[in-house]
Design an enzyme around this catalytic site. Structure first.
Site, PDB file in Angstrom:
ATOM      1  N   HIS A 320       0.915  -1.192   0.071  1.00  0.00           N
ATOM      2  CA  HIS A 320      -0.091   0.083  -0.135  1.00  0.00           C
ATOM      3  C   HIS A 320       0.914   1.294   0.004  1.00  0.00           C
ATOM      4  O   HIS A 320       1.719   1.107   0.393  1.00  0.00           O
ATOM      5  CB  HIS A 320      -1.063   0.042   1.292  1.00  0.00           C
ATOM      6  CG  HIS A 320      -1.960   0.948   0.982  1.00  0.00           C
ATOM      7  ND1 HIS A 320      -2.033   2.141   1.474  1.00  0.00           N
ATOM      8  CD2 HIS A 320      -3.263   0.624   0.762  1.00  0.00           C
ATOM      9  CE1 HIS A 320      -3.295   2.877   1.296  1.00  0.00           C
ATOM     10  NE2 HIS A 320      -4.055   2.060   0.577  1.00  0.00           N
ATOM     11  N   ASP A 378      -7.631  -5.530   0.206  1.00  0.00           N
ATOM     12  CA  ASP A 378      -8.346  -6.368  -0.503  1.00  0.00           C
ATOM     13  C   ASP A 378      -7.847  -8.016  -0.930  1.00  0.00           C
ATOM     14  O   ASP A 378      -8.436  -8.869  -1.507  1.00  0.00           O
ATOM     15  CB  ASP A 378      -8.004  -5.799  -2.048  1.00  0.00           C
ATOM     16  CG  ASP A 378      -8.515  -4.588  -2.342  1.00  0.00           C
ATOM     17  OD1 ASP A 378     -10.023  -4.522  -2.248  1.00  0.00           O
ATOM     18  OD2 ASP A 378      -7.963  -3.687  -2.930  1.00  0.00           O
TER      19      ASP A 378
END
Ligand code: CMC
Length: 440
Positions: A320, A378
């Site tokens: 991320h 996710d």
């Protein structure tokens, strides 16, 4: 650039009495430093071009704050996410998605009366103009539902003319409520259209998420009973996705809105950006990756491939831009995933086993440790949504349904900010200098 403390601190957002000094050649320039409530201070370069004739260069905005905001805060090193100051895990545990919508839009959790009124308002807007049902027949049945979402949400501005004047506070409010209310209806319609089933109208006696489930899974020929465990889990998933400060799609919405575009068009632009596999499309890509891995014994092979730059392969659902620690949303999502699989009797889901092994191996691997790559939201969301019964193509659509409130809250904040101007980045030009058109 050197940083020096001269004296004391200003209030949040204001210039402090601290300054940064920028040296270019023999010239020195003083730049204001602004302080937030928490998080890094920012060096205000708003007047840099006027002062120095230079721009700053920051592709991908890795060090650039594009706005002031009081909605969401992420501490990427700690792995913390706050909506209006409240930790995401506490909100996911203790409240519901609609109350979180209220919190994001208005800054405080609703009282009982405020919640009842808000729910009534949203519920009153869940139906879409009947003509929109015919709009759908223009799409191919095998269209990706995100393509349908981009087109249909953009088309809302052609149906609701009474809420497109962004200078009118009341119209902005109605547009916000309409978008939060109609997004699940449009998403469910996109799904029903893709599988050739009739559209199911919203039911006002159900809560927000249960109503969405029935619009997706009910058929006119028999009654549909919402499973409360699924409804609660999906509601929590919506909470986790509701906002995430200045991510790519939110920044897209802000940039589109900065020109004065109508709110429906701005949200359509956010949906388009969200679709990409580096952003919201990663939940779909992560599940497809787990399917491709196929069995636990192939996990090391895929971890090795992810470490080999020449393969072009990345572990989807890992890494991320902001989190350099475990994504706090992934923690809640992992728990929700186990709860759903247990409740639905999918405890032995082979994809879950692959995911657990992949996470275990990656988290011990020097490459992932050194680059601080952890599972993101996710990673477990695909397995959970698949167990609930959603097809893979709908995963990013569900993200869009939940993120709509974040987009709207950030769009409203921008429009109401007196400092708001059209967003217009500059560039470092590396093309040919001026040259004359060749003579005959
Ligand atoms: N697998 C393998 N290597 C990775 C991965 C990954 N998933 N993610 C990053 N890296 C490596 C990358 O190759 C780079 O290595 P180096 O420094 O040697 O060149 C380093 O880690 C930093 O990566 P980056 O691409 O410079 O980082 P970024 O901040 O630009 O990208 C990201 C962040 C999320 C796009 C990226 O981690 C990624 O592509 N992840 C997979 C897609 C994904 O799961 N996206 C969902 C994000 S969370 C949901 C949302 O908010 O939308």
């Amino acid at each position: 650039m050197s940083d020096r403390e001269t004296n004391g601190a200003g209030s949040p957002g204001e210039a402090t009495r601290q300054h940064a000094t920028l040296t270019i050649g023999n010239e020195q320039y003083e730049l204001d430093v602004r302080r937030g409530t928490i998080g890094p201070d920012v060096v205000d370069v708003g007047n840099l071009y006027k002062q120095t004739g230079r721009f700053t260069y920051d592709p991908g905005f890795t060090s650039t704050a594009n706005c002031k905001s009081s909605i969401t805060f992420i501490d990427g090193d700690k792995g913390e996410l706050l909506y209006r100051g409240y930790p995401i895990d506490q909100l996911a545990e203790n409240t519901n998605f609609l109350a979180v919508c209220y919190l994001l839009l208005y800054g405080e959790l609703p009282t009982n009366t405020e919640f009842i009124n808000f729910r009534r308002t949203i519920t009153n807007h869940t139906m879409v103009h009947e003509q929109m049902t015919r709009f759908f027949t223009g799409y191919r049945r095998d269209a990706h539902p995100m393509a349908v979402m981009v087109g249909t949400v953009g088309a809302l501005s052609s149906f609701y003319h009474d809420s497109t004047d962004i200078t009118d506070q009341e119209q902005r409010e109605i547009a916000s409520h309409r978008m939060i209310a109609k997004m699940p209806t449009i998403a469910a319609m996109a799904y029903k259209y893709s599988i050739g089933q009739p559209f199911i109208y919203p039911r006002n006696d159900l809560d927000y998420t249960s109503n969405f489930l029935q619009m997706c899974f009910a058929v006119p020929s028999e009654p549909y009973i919402v499973n409360p465990i699924i409804s609660r889990a999906l509601d929590r998933i919506f909470i986790l996705h509701a906002d995430h400060e200045q991510n790519a799609s939110t920044s897209t919405v802000r940039l589109a809105g900065s020109s004065g575009a109508n709110p429906f068009a701005c949200i359509a632009s956010g949906i388009a950006c969200l679709w990409g596999p580096a952003h919201g499309g990663a939940n779909e890509a992560a599940l497809n990756m787990l399917k491709e891995i196929g069995s636990v014994d192939r996990v090391p092979e895929f971890v090795a491939k992810a470490k080999d730059k020449s393969s072009g392969f990345r572990l989807m659902g890992f890494g991320h831009r902001v989190y350099k620690n475990y994504d706090p949303r992934a923690k809640v999502m992992q728990k929700t995933c186990h709860e759903i699989l247990d409740a639905l009797g999918h405890r032995d889901d082979p994809l879950l086993k692959i995911a657990i092994e992949l996470e275990r191996i990656a988290l011990q691997d020097e490459y992932f440790i050194e680059k601080k790559l952890y599972p993101n939201i996710d990673f477990y969301s695909g397995i959970t949504l698949r167990a609930i019964g959603f097809p893979v193509e709908l995963f990013t659509v569900l993200f869009a349904v939940a993120r709509t409130v974040g987009w709207i809250a950030q769009w409203k904040e921008m429009i109401e900010d007196p400092e708001q101007r059209i967003g217009r980045p500059r560039q470092l030009y590396i093309g040919p200098p001026r040259r004359e058109f060749p003579a005959e």
